[in-house]
Design an enzyme around this catalytic site. Structure first.
Site, short mmCIF file in Angstrom:
data_model
loop_
_atom_site.label_atom_id
_atom_site.label_comp_id
_atom_site.label_asym_id
_atom_site.label_seq_id
_atom_site.Cartn_x
_atom_site.Cartn_y
_atom_site.Cartn_z
N ASP A 1 18.04 19.59 26.97
CA ASP A 1 17.17 20.47 26.47
C ASP A 1 17.47 19.80 24.78
OD1 ASP A 1 15.43 22.50 25.49
OD2 ASP A 1 17.19 23.91 25.34
N HIS B 1 11.90 30.06 18.60
CA HIS B 1 13.06 30.11 19.18
C HIS B 1 14.04 31.28 18.81
CE1 HIS B 1 12.32 25.75 19.57
NE2 HIS B 1 13.00 25.98 20.77
N GLY C 1 11.21 28.93 23.43
CA GLY C 1 11.33 30.34 22.67
C GLY C 1 10.80 31.47 23.64
N GLY C 2 11.22 31.48 24.84
CA GLY C 2 10.78 32.23 26.04
C GLY C 2 11.52 33.63 25.90
#
Ligand SMILES: [Zn+2]
Length: 288
Positions: free
Chosen positions: A85, A185, A214-215
């Protein structure tokens, strides 16, 4: 016998796109969190993405994370993608590929557009030869550690441009594209204001699986609307991390005689329950 079901991101997301669900991508900086994530995937019979953010190198090295993730993937039946990531440096990306990651993200979104394309293409050339998937990012989101503070009223300027996305995908041939459409985020300090139409516009002209960064902290409806418009990978970490820590605090306040292994066991359980709920919302349960 090994039951390794290590897969790349492209294979996970092409199925998700076709069947209209999203695969959750979860960060783990320690073994208990990683075990909780895998336990959730097994319980839910869901595909899963275990991911290591380069910015988490201060907590655990890429090499330690790779060993841990690969070992867990070897001993589960559900499909697992091991993903880097926010790979910031070429060096880290190549190290991840060498260690056995099946997918890498090139994060060059803060560079000018042409440089983002150039740096992404370099990685795609190497990764594709090894059947490793590549995610890239276009548009501006908050700092990866959640410390930034974009002005929500100005966010429209930072959304991913449809025209740029089309050019970017056709030139780089990435397998997945992270886009900015209003998520940030880290933990939300204000109500998020998501532009679902932007997801759809980008999806219609690129046809590439789209990624939500940014979930954390969105409602079920916001996740499901995003998925309906073309999101197939959801990065979810901060809320889980925060809620599990709160759960552990409660547990310790009520269990004066707890030992460290009790804390380990509790951590795994809290992570598992937290992630399993998200898999149900994302629609990936039962899709392994
Ligand atoms: Zn991110």
């Amino acid at each position: 016998m090994k039951k390794m079901t290590l897969v790349n991101l492209e294979s996970l997301l092409s199925k998700a796109k076709e069947e209209k669900y999203a695969v959750g991508a979860f960060n783990a900086t320690d073994l208990n969190t990683a075990r909780g994530i895998i336990a959730a995937a097994q319980q839910e019979n869901s595909p899963v993405i275990l991911q290591f953010a380069e910015s988490h190198s201060k907590y655990i090295s890429l090499e330690q994370a790779a060993n841990m993730y690969l070992n867990l993937a070897e001993h589960t039946k559900v499909p697992v993608c091991i993903h880097l990531d926010h790979g910031e440096s070429f060096n880290t990306i190549v190290r991840a590929i060498k260690l056995g990651f099946t997918s890498v993200m090139v994060d060059a979104s803060l560079n000018p557009f042409s440089e983002n394309i150039q740096r992404t293409k370099e990685v795609v050339k190497i990764a594709k030869a090894l059947d490793i998937s590549v995610e890239a990012e276009l548009g501006i989101m908050n700092a990866e550690d959640g410390s930034g503070s974009l002005d929500y009223n100005m966010m429209d300027d930072t959304y991913t441009s449809v025209q740029e996305a089309e050019k970017f995908v056709s030139e780089t041939k990435v397998d997945a594209l992270a886009i900015a459409f209003g998520t940030v985020h880290g933990l939300y300090k204000k109500e998020p204001n998501l532009n679902f139409n932007r997801i759809k516009e980008i999806q219609d002209c690129t046809e590439v699986p789209l990624v939500m960064h940014g979930g954390s902290g969105l409602s079920s409806e916001e996740y499901q609307n995003s998925i309906a418009n073309g999101i197939t990978k959801i990065n979810y970490y901060s809320t889980m991390s925060y809620e599990v820590t709160n759960g552990l605090r409660d547990y310790l306040n009520n269990n004066d005689n707890a030992f460290l292994f009790d804390v380990d066991t509790k951590t795994i359980e809290l992570v598992k329950n937290n992630i399993a709920k998200k898999m149900e919302i994302f629609g990936s349960s039962g899709k392994a």
